[in-house]
Design a protein around this motif. Structure first.
Motif, short mmCIF file in Angstrom:
data_model
loop_
_atom_site.label_atom_id
_atom_site.label_comp_id
_atom_site.label_asym_id
_atom_site.label_seq_id
_atom_site.Cartn_x
_atom_site.Cartn_y
_atom_site.Cartn_z
N ASN A 1 0.84 -1.21 0.00
CA ASN A 1 0.00 0.00 0.00
C ASN A 1 0.87 1.25 0.00
O ASN A 1 2.10 1.17 -0.04
CB ASN A 1 -1.00 -0.03 1.16
CG ASN A 1 -0.32 -0.01 2.51
OD1 ASN A 1 0.88 0.22 2.62
ND2 ASN A 1 -1.09 -0.23 3.54
N GLU A 2 0.23 2.44 0.03
CA GLU A 2 0.96 3.72 -0.07
C GLU A 2 2.11 3.81 0.93
O GLU A 2 3.17 4.35 0.63
CB GLU A 2 0.02 4.91 0.17
CG GLU A 2 -1.42 4.72 -0.24
CD GLU A 2 -2.20 3.89 0.78
OE1 GLU A 2 -2.32 4.34 1.92
OE2 GLU A 2 -2.67 2.80 0.42
N THR A 3 1.87 3.29 2.14
CA THR A 3 2.88 3.42 3.18
C THR A 3 3.92 2.30 3.11
O THR A 3 4.74 2.17 4.02
CB THR A 3 2.22 3.42 4.56
OG1 THR A 3 1.54 2.17 4.75
CG2 THR A 3 1.20 4.54 4.67
N MET B 1 -4.09 -12.90 6.93
CA MET B 1 -5.42 -12.80 7.55
C MET B 1 -5.88 -11.35 7.72
O MET B 1 -7.00 -11.10 8.17
CB MET B 1 -5.41 -13.49 8.92
CG MET B 1 -5.15 -14.98 8.87
SD MET B 1 -5.08 -15.73 10.54
CE MET B 1 -6.79 -15.56 11.08
N GLY B 2 -5.01 -10.41 7.39
CA GLY B 2 -5.38 -9.00 7.54
C GLY B 2 -5.26 -8.50 8.97
O GLY B 2 -5.95 -7.57 9.38
N PRO C 1 -7.76 0.97 3.40
CA PRO C 1 -8.56 1.50 4.50
C PRO C 1 -10.03 1.58 4.08
O PRO C 1 -10.34 1.59 2.89
CB PRO C 1 -7.98 2.89 4.75
CG PRO C 1 -7.18 3.22 3.52
CD PRO C 1 -6.79 1.94 2.87
N LEU C 2 -10.93 1.66 5.06
CA LEU C 2 -12.36 1.57 4.79
C LEU C 2 -12.85 2.55 3.73
O LEU C 2 -13.60 2.16 2.83
CB LEU C 2 -13.15 1.82 6.08
CG LEU C 2 -13.09 0.70 7.11
CD1 LEU C 2 -14.09 0.98 8.22
CD2 LEU C 2 -13.40 -0.62 6.46
N GLU C 3 -12.44 3.80 3.85
CA GLU C 3 -12.90 4.79 2.88
C GLU C 3 -12.58 4.35 1.45
O GLU C 3 -13.43 4.43 0.55
CB GLU C 3 -12.26 6.16 3.13
CG GLU C 3 -13.08 7.09 3.98
CD GLU C 3 -12.42 7.34 5.32
OE1 GLU C 3 -11.56 6.51 5.70
OE2 GLU C 3 -12.76 8.35 5.98
N ALA D 1 -22.92 -2.95 3.77
CA ALA D 1 -22.09 -3.07 4.98
C ALA D 1 -21.80 -4.53 5.29
O ALA D 1 -20.65 -4.91 5.54
CB ALA D 1 -22.79 -2.40 6.16
N SER D 2 -22.82 -5.35 5.24
CA SER D 2 -22.65 -6.77 5.51
C SER D 2 -21.67 -7.39 4.52
O SER D 2 -20.78 -8.16 4.91
CB SER D 2 -24.01 -7.47 5.42
OG SER D 2 -23.86 -8.87 5.43
N TYR D 3 -21.81 -7.02 3.26
CA TYR D 3 -20.91 -7.51 2.21
C TYR D 3 -19.46 -7.11 2.47
O TYR D 3 -18.53 -7.84 2.17
CB TYR D 3 -21.39 -6.96 0.88
CG TYR D 3 -20.58 -7.33 -0.34
CD1 TYR D 3 -20.66 -8.59 -0.90
CD2 TYR D 3 -19.76 -6.38 -0.95
CE1 TYR D 3 -19.93 -8.90 -2.03
CE2 TYR D 3 -19.03 -6.69 -2.08
CZ TYR D 3 -19.12 -7.95 -2.62
OH TYR D 3 -18.40 -8.26 -3.75
N MET D 4 -19.29 -5.93 3.07
CA MET D 4 -17.94 -5.45 3.37
C MET D 4 -17.43 -5.95 4.72
O MET D 4 -16.28 -5.67 5.10
CB MET D 4 -17.93 -3.91 3.37
CG MET D 4 -18.20 -3.29 2.02
SD MET D 4 -18.24 -1.48 2.10
CE MET D 4 -16.52 -1.08 2.41
N GLY D 5 -18.27 -6.64 5.46
CA GLY D 5 -17.87 -7.14 6.77
C GLY D 5 -17.92 -6.10 7.86
O GLY D 5 -17.19 -6.17 8.84
#
Lengths: 193, 193
Positions: free
Chosen positions: A62-64, A175-176, B147-149, B172-176
């Motif tokens: 990622n960016e970082t 696993m994130g 990240p989420l955004e 939201a559910s699809y994204m966990g």
DNA sequence: TAAAAGCCTTGACAAAAATCAATGCGTCTC
DNA sequence: GAGACGCATTGATTTTTGTCAAGGCTTTTA
């Protein structure tokens, strides 16, 4: 040579000795030392790669500059940036060796020609994609629906060798999770029985 | 009838009119009312399903009965519990209609026979699996690394229609995520520009 | 063989997300 | 037209996870 490749192939579609010899023409062996790259982000993925021996990881940065592992490959597994390979576009994945590796490479022109010439290759590849897709669906469902402990247990059940062989911070990345969180998940599992 | 099915098929592999008529024999139309099930957990997935009209969702239920959406399907998309379909084992997914639907069904025997009889069907299915796998790999990479955004933006960019058409708590559910968190992610996005 | 590097664990704290609760708004239904 | 329902939002609080820092252990390397 190419033992593992043909073993995996024959598990899905049985080839005659002649067919096997014919397919062999299209394959290239490659050795990779630990930490060497098979593919770097931005390059075009010129080959699909089956692992005869060793282990690799695929990851995005990622960016970082943080590494997020999206896949591993052990003996008998196939790895590559599939999107980049199929579309011959720049790769988003990096792939490098976790151990010294012996690989079998199949180039895009070879892949296309085999699809044309050998119906069994298309069958093989169709099954390969179907299996890979089913496995990834399963992983996705686990990611969304299972609590961490269960997710880790599911992973160790499904790929015990992988979890033994690969450093835990890489499993965490896959696993994130942060390495610390995975370490705590593991201690919770062992302390509760 | 079957317009969307053959449109999608022909995008991947061009069929002649005769071939198309031949394939048609194996297809079954089905209508589904909003909220009706196409498949329930535990049942065997007897058909792959292409959406001619309408929208569906696939989801798993965890021990506490919470629904976690693993996939959506809009017009032209194919849905089913692939593992259950291929192996003819009990499904882990539930699939139901978000809107009134018109569907095209293909049974497992039909699928197997088409694979045998029509090489173009195998090519179609190989490409279908490859594309689905690539899309899911992309989603997985996003899930782990963004990240989420960014994840939400990527989703709206990739599937603008989906995000418009489906209630946000399902996205939201699809994204966990919890619905509240997605709502906050969205407000952060709009307030920061 | 000594130093360095990589890895895992643990603790303290900060940040992020989930949960619980309340509100408002639109749509459907009777 | 009134009530019920589904949906999104917001606030307060709790829980979960990430981050930072330190320590110990093992493996690699010079």
């Amino acid at each position: 040579m190419y033992e593992v490749f043909f073993q995996k192939f024959n598990e899905k579609v049985q080839l005659t000795a002649e067919e096997q010899d014919f397919v062999k023409q299209y394959l290239t062996p490659k050795k990779l030392r630990k930490k060497q790259y098979l593919l770097q982000e931005g390059d075009i993925c010129k080959h699909l790669c089956l692992v005869e021996k060793g282990a690799l990881k695929a990851y995005v940065l990622n960016e970082t500059g943080e590494e997020h592992i999206t896949a591993f490959a052990l003996e008998g597994w196939t790895i590559g940036d599939l999107s980049s390979f199929i579309k011959q576009e720049p790769a988003t994945l990096n792939i490098d060796a976790l151990e010294d590796c012996e690989l079998v490479l199949l180039s895009k022109p070879a892949h296309d020609e085999l699809l044309q010439k050998i119906p069994k290759y298309e069958t093989y590849f169709r099954i390969l994609m179907t299996d890979a897709y089913m496995a990834l669906q399963k992983r996705t469902a686990y990611m969304i629906s299972l609590p961490l402990e269960e997710r880790y247990k599911a992973l160790t059940d499904m790929y015990p060798t992988l979890v033994q062989r690969v450093p835990q911070h890489m499993i965490a990345s896959y696993m994130g999770l942060s390495p610390e969180t995975l370490s705590r998940v593991r201690s919770r599992i062992t302390n509760r029985k």
